[in-house]
Motif scaffolding. Structure first.
Motif, short mmCIF file in Angstrom:
data_model
loop_
_atom_site.label_atom_id
_atom_site.label_comp_id
_atom_site.label_asym_id
_atom_site.label_seq_id
_atom_site.Cartn_x
_atom_site.Cartn_y
_atom_site.Cartn_z
N GLY A 198 -15.32 -0.14 -5.90
CA GLY A 198 -15.47 1.14 -5.81
C GLY A 198 -14.44 1.73 -4.65
O GLY A 198 -13.81 2.58 -4.79
N ALA A 199 -14.84 1.14 -3.37
CA ALA A 199 -14.15 1.47 -2.29
C ALA A 199 -12.75 1.15 -2.37
O ALA A 199 -11.89 2.16 -2.02
CB ALA A 199 -14.84 0.88 -1.11
N MET A 200 -12.49 0.26 -2.92
CA MET A 200 -10.95 -0.42 -2.87
C MET A 200 -10.13 0.49 -3.96
O MET A 200 -9.09 0.91 -3.66
CB MET A 200 -10.98 -1.87 -3.28
CG MET A 200 -11.35 -2.84 -2.36
SD MET A 200 -11.37 -4.68 -2.94
CE MET A 200 -9.67 -4.87 -3.30
N SER A 201 -10.93 0.87 -5.02
CA SER A 201 -10.09 1.62 -6.11
C SER A 201 -9.84 3.02 -5.38
O SER A 201 -8.82 3.70 -5.73
CB SER A 201 -10.98 1.46 -7.38
OG SER A 201 -12.12 1.97 -7.11
N LEU A 204 -7.06 3.07 -2.94
CA LEU A 204 -5.68 2.96 -3.61
C LEU A 204 -5.35 4.52 -4.18
O LEU A 204 -4.32 4.82 -3.93
CB LEU A 204 -5.86 1.87 -4.82
CG LEU A 204 -4.57 1.94 -5.58
CD1 LEU A 204 -3.38 1.29 -4.66
CD2 LEU A 204 -4.72 0.96 -6.94
N ALA A 205 -6.29 5.25 -5.05
CA ALA A 205 -6.15 6.51 -5.34
C ALA A 205 -5.76 7.34 -4.40
O ALA A 205 -4.90 8.37 -4.39
CB ALA A 205 -7.41 6.71 -6.23
N THR A 206 -6.62 7.39 -3.51
CA THR A 206 -6.32 8.08 -2.29
C THR A 206 -4.79 8.04 -1.52
O THR A 206 -4.11 9.19 -1.22
CB THR A 206 -7.26 8.15 -1.14
OG1 THR A 206 -8.58 8.45 -1.65
CG2 THR A 206 -7.17 9.26 -0.10
N ILE A 207 -4.54 6.92 -1.46
CA ILE A 207 -3.02 6.60 -0.91
C ILE A 207 -2.07 7.24 -1.73
O ILE A 207 -1.17 7.75 -1.28
CB ILE A 207 -2.69 4.94 -0.55
CG1 ILE A 207 -4.01 4.65 0.63
CG2 ILE A 207 -1.29 4.85 -0.25
CD1 ILE A 207 -3.94 3.13 0.68
#
Length: 275
Positions: A198-201, A204-207
């Motif tokens: 959840g944190a990794m996904s 990625l979406a934030t970047i």
């Protein structure tokens, strides 16, 4: 699932910090601007507390709480309406696929934005005002109406907000792809694994969407001093202004607290979902 890039107001103080980081413009050498300039997240926190006390970190909290309540209500109301319409349109009722669920959620999120973005505009304005200039929720709303585009000024940043419904779509799409890559064939994840994915996904979406998030905040706040009171006309103009004064990296201002907030919120959300 809620389709918004900015949720969970139990972290309102972090949202306030990242908003201030995102609206500031790099000062030219020798410039004498009275507004404080923050070099990092920690610098922003310490300066805000020193100038305004702990309460400065919670500027606009009333609007934030109202925004969370109204956004949740509007989203789930329209999601239920859209989902019911979908089932009625099916000759043979069947559970919607993941892609269709994402589509329905995006539609509901877009309609909800139309209903709730005025609260976000007023809250952003409160969070970026100095302690002396800060007004109540209603007074700030009246100021926006009288000083800019009339009542339509309360819908500034709407186009960017509508585009940003892709943020959760990227998050959930990345989550499923990472799950298949990192834990192939595993149907039930442990809490730690779900939190990690959840944190990794979300990171990625934030970047990917951070430039648009920064542009939306720029639209909803007061114009920077360099604009001499002239408001931006659209999020493309905000991006061009930022690149001109700060370079491309300026489009990623405040990404530190934005990612931290996203990591905690999305990590806990997906950990709970998997259980």
């Amino acid at each position: 699932m809620r389709f918004t890039e900015d949720d969970a107001d139990w972290m309102s103080w972090l949202r306030s910090v990242k908003t201030r980081l995102q609206v500031q413009v790099k000062h030219a050498p020798g410039a004498d601007f009275s507004e404080p300039h923050y070099t990092s997240t920690w610098d922003a926190i310490t300066k805000i507390v020193a100038d305004e006390g702990i309460g400065g970190l919670y500027a606009g909290i009333n609007g934030s709480l109202l925004g969370v309540a109204s956004t949740n209500f509007a989203y789930f109301y329209w999601y239920s309406t859209v989902r019911e319409f979908y089932f009625r349109s099916q000759k043979i009722p069947a559970p919607p696929s993941t892609a269709i669920e994402l589509g329905l959620g995006a539609i509901a999120g877009a309609v909800a934005q139309l209903c709730t973005i005025p609260v976000a505009v007023v809250t952003t304005r409160q969070q970026t005002q100095s302690k002396l200039d800060r007004k109540s929720l209603m007074e700030t709303a009246r100021e926006v109406i009288h000083s800019e585009d009339g009542v339509f000024g309360l819908w500034r940043g709407l186009k960017a907000s509508l585009v940003l419904v892709v943020n959760p779509a990227i998050t959930y799409g990345a989550y499923e792809r990472l799950k298949n890559v990192m834990f192939p064939g595993k149907t039930r994840l442990t809490p730690a694994e779900a939190f990690l994915l959840g944190a990794m996904s979300k990171a990625l979406a934030t970047i990917v969407t951070q430039p648009l998030i920064v542009a939306k905040v720029g639209l909803q706040s007061k114009p920077p001093l360099q604009r001499l009171g002239k408001p931006f006309k659209g999020f493309i103009e905000v991006m061009q202004f930022i690149i001109k004064h700060e370079g491309v990296l300026g489009l990623f201002k405040g990404i530190g607290p934005q990612i931290v907030k996203g990591l905690l919120v999305q990590g806990i959300l997906m950990m709970t979902k998997e259980r």
